[in-house]
Scaffold this motif. Structure first.
Motif, PDB file in Angstrom:
ATOM      1  N   ARG A 176       0.830  -1.202   0.000  1.00 21.81           N
ATOM      2  CA  ARG A 176       0.000   0.000   0.000  1.00 21.81           C
ATOM      3  C   ARG A 176       0.866   1.255   0.000  1.00 21.81           C
ATOM      4  NH1 ARG A 176      -4.003  -0.670   4.893  1.00 21.81           N
ATOM      5  NH2 ARG A 176      -4.595   1.449   4.190  1.00 21.81           N
ATOM      6  N   ARG A 215       3.869   1.563  -1.306  1.00 21.59           N
ATOM      7  CA  ARG A 215       4.433   1.736  -2.649  1.00 21.59           C
ATOM      8  C   ARG A 215       3.411   2.345  -3.606  1.00 21.59           C
ATOM      9  NH1 ARG A 215       7.070  -3.553  -4.923  1.00 21.59           N
ATOM     10  NH2 ARG A 215       7.363  -2.049  -6.649  1.00 21.59           N
ATOM     11  N   ARG A 216       2.181   1.898  -3.510  1.00 18.64           N
ATOM     12  CA  ARG A 216       1.162   2.428  -4.417  1.00 18.64           C
ATOM     13  C   ARG A 216       0.808   3.880  -4.091  1.00 18.64           C
ATOM     14  NH1 ARG A 216      -0.837  -2.834  -3.597  1.00 18.64           N
ATOM     15  NH2 ARG A 216      -2.289  -2.087  -1.990  1.00 18.64           N
ATOM     16  N   SER A 217       0.966   4.245  -2.806  1.00 22.88           N
ATOM     17  CA  SER A 217       0.623   5.615  -2.411  1.00 22.88           C
ATOM     18  C   SER A 217       1.811   6.553  -2.454  1.00 22.88           C
ATOM     19  CB  SER A 217       0.034   5.620  -1.000  1.00 22.88           C
ATOM     20  OG  SER A 217      -1.103   4.789  -0.917  1.00 22.88           O
TER      21      SER A 217
END
Length: 385
Positions: free
Chosen positions: A221, A223-225
């Motif tokens: 999460r 990394r995605r944010s």
């Protein structure tokens, strides 16, 4: 005290010689009329029961003599599986009577030898015994005295063995019991190992594995944010860092329960200190051990303390636990764990059963005193030989 014991044993030997003719006379007077019935298979059990009833009574007299004069202690109403019932009682009485009669003959020969020694001493005083004759008599008398004493010791040892086989566990019985104990303790150790493996698997699956899964999800999460919301990514990474620390701490706890490395590097005292640091209750440890301990004994003592302290923290509602480890000065290692909880510990519970199997494998002793209302006291003794 030693002189009194020797006198009592000597009187016991004489008493055995006096009761031996009684047993032999009973076997002759009772056995001869029953001889034909003993030979016929159909009447043999009834005749043997009649003959054995009297043999048992006379055997009880011998048992009383062994207890009174020799200090032997036998289990009450015990009969070894090797004793053989009525036939065993008759066999014991026959062997005991024979050995007692032979012992009486040996004692008579010793008395005769003492009388001859007195005559020889009188001849020396009167000057009627020459040096050559004196030397010959001394050599012959010494050899005969040695043989008589050896025979007397052998006969008394035979009486002791016969009594133990009849009234107490024989060597075969003790060996059989030991084999049974080892079989039971081995099975208990195998069960305890299986239980411990299942517990470790459960701890890893429900604890460390779940934390690692959560850690991976948090990192994904973050990394995605990272590009869209740096503050949220930083918060997720902080949460992941805390989750990683908790996973490491839980993994360290599991490895300590499997086998603490401090036992190998620092010894039992330091390993128990680690238990006190991780314990949820105030734990006071008194360590009074002089000298090194065998590694299996150290391991068993460590797991005894761990299991007992864990049980006290989970189930007893205790406010404090004390542990005392003492020994060895040529004796066993003693471990005493006491808590002030509500008591009522079940000795047949899985945890204590596993400990009992581990301790039994080392020929140790486990005693549990846990009345309702407390306190609970566990005492373990482990031989260090």
């Amino acid at each position: 005290m030693v002189r009194r014991s020797v006198v009592r044993r000597s009187v016991g030997v004489l008493a055995g010689c006096l009761t031996a003719p009684v047993g032999l006379l009973y076997l002759l007077l009772a056995g001869l009329p029953l001889g034909a019935f003993l030979l016929w298979p159909r009447t043999r059990p009834h005749a043997l029961r009649i003959l054995g009833s009297g043999a048992r009574r006379l055997a009880e007299v011998e048992r009383g003599q062994r207890t009174h004069f020799f200090g032997d202690r036998f289990p009450e109403a015990y009969e070894s599986r090797d004793a053989g019932g009525d036939a065993g009682a008759v066999r014991y009485l026959a062997l005991r009577s024979f050995s007692g009669l032979v012992c009486g003959v040996v004692l008579a020969l010793l008395g005769f030898g003492l009388a001859l020694g007195g005559l020889l001493a009188g001849g020396v005083v009167r000057g009627t015994t020459g040096p050559v004759e004196l030397l010959t008599q001394l050599l012959l008398g010494g050899v005969l005295l040695f043989l008589a004493l050896q025979g007397l010791f052998a006969l008394t040892a035979l009486d002791t063995r016969l009594a133990r086989e009849r009234f107490g566990p024989s060597e075969r019985e003790l060996l059989r019991r030991r084999i049974d104990e080892l079989s039971v303790s081995r099975a208990a150790v195998v069960r305890a190992v299986d239980v411990e493996r299942r517990r470790i698997e459960r701890d890893l699956h429900d604890g460390v594995q779940q934390r690692l899964v959560a850690l991976g999800m948090l990192i994904g999460r973050a990394r995605r944010s990272g590009g869209r919301d740096p503050e949220r990514a930083a918060a997720l990474l902080g949460q992941a860092h805390r989750e990683a620390q908790e996973a490491v701490a839980e993994l360290r706890e599991v490895t300590w329960r499997v086998y603490p490395s401090a036992l190998d590097s620092l010894g039992l005292e330091e390993a128990l200190g680690g238990v006190a640091q991780r314990c949820a209750l105030p734990l006071r440890i008194v360590y009074e051990v002089t000298g090194p301990l065998p590694r299996p004994v150290e391991t068993a003592a460590y797991f005894v303390v761990c299991e007992a302290v864990t049980n006290a923290a989970k189930h007893s509602s205790a406010s404090a636990v004390s542990v005392r480890v003492a020994g060895p000065s040529g004796g066993p290692l003693s471990v005493r764990i006491e808590d002030d909880g509500r008591g009522g510990a079940d000795p047949a519970g899985s945890g204590l059963t596993g400990l009992r199997g581990r301790i039994a494998a080392l020929d140790g002793v486990l005693r549990i005193d846990s009345p309702l209302g407390g306190p609970t006291t566990i005492v373990v003794e482990l031989p260090c030989v």
